[in-house]
Enzyme design. Structure first.
Site, mmCIF file in Angstrom:
data_model
loop_
_atom_site.group_PDB
_atom_site.id
_atom_site.type_symbol
_atom_site.label_atom_id
_atom_site.label_comp_id
_atom_site.label_asym_id
_atom_site.label_seq_id
_atom_site.Cartn_x
_atom_site.Cartn_y
_atom_site.Cartn_z
ATOM 1 C CG ASP A 99 -0.981 8.435 2.830
ATOM 2 O OD1 ASP A 99 0.123 8.246 3.705
ATOM 3 O OD2 ASP A 99 -2.042 8.935 2.871
ATOM 4 C CG ASP A 114 -1.925 1.258 1.435
ATOM 5 O OD1 ASP A 114 -2.251 1.802 0.602
ATOM 6 O OD2 ASP A 114 -1.787 1.716 2.482
ATOM 7 C CG ASP A 119 -2.162 2.269 6.471
ATOM 8 O OD1 ASP A 119 -2.530 3.134 6.907
ATOM 9 O OD2 ASP A 119 -2.021 2.040 5.383
#
Length: 238
Positions: free
Chosen positions: A20, A18, A175
């Site tokens: 950000d 991923d 995240d």
């Protein structure tokens, strides 16, 4: 919750990152940007920020401001973010070192993100981070995370689709709970990072392992055809 799991090693044929919250932290920049955009489109920025992380802008706009839910607007709007607020972003600890080691080993990796291509290219340029050969961005799929389509496509871009290998041979690094669920639904192993959500929120999405950030992940060996062995340390104890 304690990060006390002893170090262990796991081998993978490919890694899907991923963007950000996994490679960079652009939270401060995103807050400023959505405050501006929210005012422009007449939507409370706090409402946007409560649900934006890990989701595509176009999917939020379909609900909050349907007339703006088109790729021309979203690509332009997101492309401005790194240009206007580039100084507000930072690297996730350990991200650059891990990417550099993967590149030096000719490992198979790419970025799978809910951001548009102008946003991703903007951040990689501002942060002077490496760009993988095959990006999977918001425009690449019909449905965003938690739908698994983006990570299924990411596997295919690396030549590791369902017909090529077991999904457990591919590691997703994420995240957000939505992204973690997308990675699991795509059949991959998932490493959850506690960078944008609480450890409880990350663990509730049921990743295979949970760490604070990428300082806990180190490549220890490069193998054939881009495979790598990773050492994971200081993971959250079960």
């Amino acid at each position: 919750m304690e990060y006390t799991t002893p170090p262990f090693e796991v081998a993978f044929k490919g890694l899907l990152f991923d963007m950000d919250g996994t490679i960079i932290d652009s939270t401060a920049a995103v807050v400023k940007h959505w405050q501006t955009v929210g005012s422009e489109i007449g939507v409370d920025p706090e409402v946007i920020l409560q649900t934006s992380h890990g989701r595509r802008s176009i999917d939020m706009l379909k609900v909050l401001s349907p007339e703006k839910a088109n790729w021309e607007y979203v690509r332009h709007m997101e492309g401005l973010l790194p240009k206007l607020h580039g100084a507000d972003a930072t690297e996730i600890p350990g991200a650059r070192a891990l990417l550099d080691s993967l590149i030096s080993a000719s490992a198979k990796w790419t970025i799978v993100t809910s951001g548009t291509e102008p946003l991703v290219d903007g951040w990689l340029g501002v942060m002077k981070l490496p760009r993988p050969a095959h990006l999977v961005t918001a425009e690449s799929v019909a449905d965003g995370k938690p739908d698994p389509a983006c990570y299924v496509l990411g596997r295919e871009e690396l030549g590791l689709g369902a017909g090529d290998c077991d999904g457990a041979d591919v590691l997703v690094l994420e995240d957000s709970p939505a992204g973690i669920r997308a990675g699991k639904a795509a059949g991959c192993k998932v490493l959850g990072l506690v960078t944008s959500h609480t450890a409880e929120q990350v663990a509730a999405a049921e990743p295979d392992w949970v760490v604070r950030d990428l300082r806990s992940v180190r490549m220890v060996e490069g193998g054939k055809e881009g495979a790598v062995t990773l050492r994971i340390s200081d993971a959250l104890a079960a």
